[in-house]
Design an enzyme around this catalytic site. Structure first.
Site, PDB file in Angstrom:
ATOM      1  N   HIS A  77       0.838  -1.211   0.000  1.00 28.36           N
ATOM      2  CA  HIS A  77       0.000   0.000   0.000  1.00 28.36           C
ATOM      3  C   HIS A  77       0.867   1.253   0.000  1.00 28.36           C
ATOM      4  O   HIS A  77       1.977   1.257   0.520  1.00 28.36           O
ATOM      5  CB  HIS A  77      -1.028  -0.007   1.133  1.00 28.36           C
ATOM      6  N   ASP A  79       0.133   4.393   1.223  1.00 28.84           N
ATOM      7  CA  ASP A  79       0.047   5.391   2.301  1.00 28.84           C
ATOM      8  C   ASP A  79       0.749   4.935   3.564  1.00 28.84           C
ATOM      9  O   ASP A  79       1.080   3.763   3.734  1.00 28.84           O
ATOM     10  CB  ASP A  79      -1.422   5.677   2.621  1.00 28.84           C
ATOM     11  N   ASP A 116       6.189   0.475   7.035  1.00 27.18           N
ATOM     12  CA  ASP A 116       4.839  -0.033   6.780  1.00 27.18           C
ATOM     13  C   ASP A 116       4.160   0.978   5.864  1.00 27.18           C
ATOM     14  O   ASP A 116       3.715   2.014   6.310  1.00 27.18           O
ATOM     15  CB  ASP A 116       4.097  -0.182   8.109  1.00 27.18           C
ATOM     16  N   GLU A 146      -4.720   2.481   2.619  1.00 27.51           N
ATOM     17  CA  GLU A 146      -4.998   1.254   3.372  1.00 27.51           C
ATOM     18  C   GLU A 146      -5.268   1.540   4.838  1.00 27.51           C
ATOM     19  O   GLU A 146      -6.175   0.984   5.447  1.00 27.51           O
ATOM     20  CB  GLU A 146      -3.805   0.288   3.250  1.00 27.51           C
ATOM     21  N   GLU A 147      -4.476   2.436   5.405  1.00 24.00           N
ATOM     22  CA  GLU A 147      -4.452   2.586   6.862  1.00 24.00           C
ATOM     23  C   GLU A 147      -5.726   3.194   7.438  1.00 24.00           C
ATOM     24  O   GLU A 147      -5.997   3.037   8.618  1.00 24.00           O
ATOM     25  CB  GLU A 147      -3.240   3.442   7.275  1.00 24.00           C
ATOM     26  N   ASP A 170       2.888  -6.733   3.262  1.00 23.80           N
ATOM     27  CA  ASP A 170       2.535  -5.809   4.349  1.00 23.80           C
ATOM     28  C   ASP A 170       2.525  -6.490   5.722  1.00 23.80           C
ATOM     29  O   ASP A 170       1.840  -6.044   6.617  1.00 23.80           O
ATOM     30  CB  ASP A 170       1.159  -5.194   4.030  1.00 23.80           C
ATOM     31  N   HIS A 460       2.919   2.239  13.180  1.00 29.46           N
ATOM     32  CA  HIS A 460       1.860   3.205  13.502  1.00 29.46           C
ATOM     33  C   HIS A 460       2.235   4.087  14.702  1.00 29.46           C
ATOM     34  O   HIS A 460       1.375   4.781  15.224  1.00 29.46           O
ATOM     35  CB  HIS A 460       0.503   2.528  13.777  1.00 29.46           C
TER      36      HIS A 460
HETATM   37 ZN   LIG Z   1       0.551  -1.608   6.406  1.00 33.64          ZN
END
Ligand SMILES: [Zn+2]
Length: 488
Positions: A77, A79, A116, A146-147, A170, A460
């Site tokens: 992904h 983003d 990520d 995605e997030e 991922d 994150h």
């Molecule tokens: Zn991810």
């Protein structure tokens, strides 16, 4: 500092990762990174398209002698999650990520790094750029946003991809292969009522407060069997209706739709002469619950606290009792465990929210399963309970799960390849939460899928870091997997 990173091996992968770090790409602001991928595809003379889901698909033909292999979709992904330390001055929409090498890790100065899923995207770009690899036809799928909701995966059209195998890049533990995830479905439940504005002069307002639960992610942490504040409130209320002439004025429990509710309050009018007895019952109930959750919860607090009357009147007793019975009766927590993978929750549900506003009581539950039909059956149970109680139930936000397939040919190939490379069998895992593979697999039911990646810690969060050696191992594994893709 990006100079140092570019000197890491494999060079081409880290070169692309450094470039990705230099382009702001928080979720929802992916124009520039998308443009980078498109410009790259043009420069390489590769076929590409941007679909209506804002995903970029780039196609690279097989290398010489590999034309008879199955087409592989390499998926990552575009983003990243924008998180920074409180004291860090940083604009994720403008500033480049300040990535640097810290011992065995690459991390960022005060912000998320975006390994990520920047490493997955960089590895894919390396495959597309390399002239000396051996691989069959490649479809690189770079998904959007995605997030914050997997928008790109949802927006992907069925039939767009030609590949038969999908490698999702991922995952966050090198040496593990992910083979399954859960789908989800929201139940939005509503009881309407006309508030009773009587004064209840012989009653006193008491707040029943449930606090101190651990909560957590309603997918990943449902297996821990933590307390659900909403369930605990109504379990007591059901007993209280039998013992006292009480009224329920309001209720407010839980918060986020994907979190196990940690606390909640019900405002109750208790006959003035019985308040002390009521409080003793609550204290007794607290003891019982603390004992039940010993070893799981260590800070449960259930108290009856003197309070002020509410401003919305009370929920008519008949409605409040239907609500109470439905909450007590509705399924909650782990429903089934997987028989093919030990320790994996197959189906669960979490009653996340119960809140009244003077005219309606709204409830929200999020159901999850790696088996779509089981999730539908669970939704049937939820609807049945609440419809029997006279509530309206609306189901929304449904997406597919990814049921672990232990007979998957690509799983077998990758286990063998890994074993040959590193002399050990990779661990096989699945998650009880949503992944893009679930949604993509819903549109491509025949797709043989695996998710893997390098080791990323604290994704994150501003502490996010990626292990340098694991990136090299991940790359070697991916390269060898592509060399060993079965024939069509
Ligand atoms: Zn991810």
């Amino acid at each position: 500092m990006n100079k140092e990173i570019k000197s890491l091996k494999p060079e081409l992968l880290w070169k692309h990762f450094a470039a990705i770090c230099a382009i702001p790409h928080p979720s929802g602001h992916e124009e520039a990174i998308r443009e980078y991928v498109v410009a790259f595809a043009k420069e390489q003379g590769l076929e590409y398209l941007v679909d209506e889901g804002n995903n970029v698909i780039v196609r690279k033909p097989a290398t010489s002698g590999m034309e008879d292999r199955k087409t592989v979709v390499l998926q990552s992904h575009l983003d990243m999650v924008p998180q920074k330390n409180g004291d860090k001055v940083f604009d994720f929409e403008k500033d480049p990520i300040e990535a640097y090498i810290d011992g065995e890790w690459v991390t960022a100065n005060g912000t998320t790094l975006g390994a990520d899923n920047g490493i997955g995207a960089a590895a894919t770009l390396m495959v597309l750029e390399s002239k000396n690899l051996r691989h069959g036809p490649i479809e690189a799928l770079f998904t959007a946003t995605e997030e914050t909701g997997m928008d790109g995966a949802f927006g992907l059209r069925a039939g767009e991809l030609k590949g038969e195998i999908l490698l999702n890049l991922d995952s966050e533990t090198e040496g593990e292969l992910y083979v399954g995830c859960a789908g989800g479905l929201d139940a939005n439940i509503k009881f309407d009522y006309t508030a009773d504005k009587s004064e209840f002069k012989s009653h006193k307002a008491v707040d029943l407060e449930v606090k101190g639960l651990r909560g957590g992610h309603s997918g990943m942490e449902i297996i821990l069997q933590r307390g659900n504040a909403n369930k605990l409130i109504f379990r007591f209320l059901r007993l209280a209706w039998e013992r006292y002439d009480i009224q329920l004025a309001s209720v407010d429990g839980g918060g986020l739709r994907n979190a196990i509710p940690r606390e909640g309050t019900a405002k109750i009018y208790v006959p003035a002469t019985e308040v002390e007895k009521f409080k003793r019952d609550v204290a007794e109930y607290e003891k019982i619950i603390i004992a039940e959750f010993k070893g799981i919860e260590d800070a449960i607090s259930i108290k009856a606290v003197d309070s002020m009357p509410g401003t919305h009147g009370v929920i008519p007793k008949e409605v409040a009792m239907r609500l109470t019975r439905a909450v007590c009766g509705c399924p909650n927590g782990v429903i089934t465990m997987s028989m093919s993978m030990e320790g994996l929750v197959q189906t669960s549900t979490n009653l996340a929210r119960v809140v009244s506003d003077g005219a309606t009581i709204r409830l929200q539950a999020l159901m999850r399963s790696s088996v779509d039909t089981e999730k539908d059956a669970l939704a049937g149970s939820m609807c049945s309970v609440f419809e029997l109680a006279g509530a309206q139930v609306e189901l929304s936000g449904g997406y597919s799960g990814w049921r672990p397939n232990m007979a998957s040919p690509i799983l077998k190939t990758m286990q063998e390849v890994y074993n040959k490379l590193y002399g050990k069998t990779p661990a096989i895992a699945a998650v009880h939460a949503g992944l893009e593979c679930g949604i993509i697999g819903g549109k491509y039911p025949e797709m043989d899928m695996i998710s893997f990646g390098p080791t990323i810690r604290f994704p994150h969060s501003p502490d996010e870091k990626v292990n340098i050696e694991s990136v090299a191992k991940f790359w070697e594994f991916m390269k060898a997997t592509l060399e060993n893709i079965p024939k069509k």
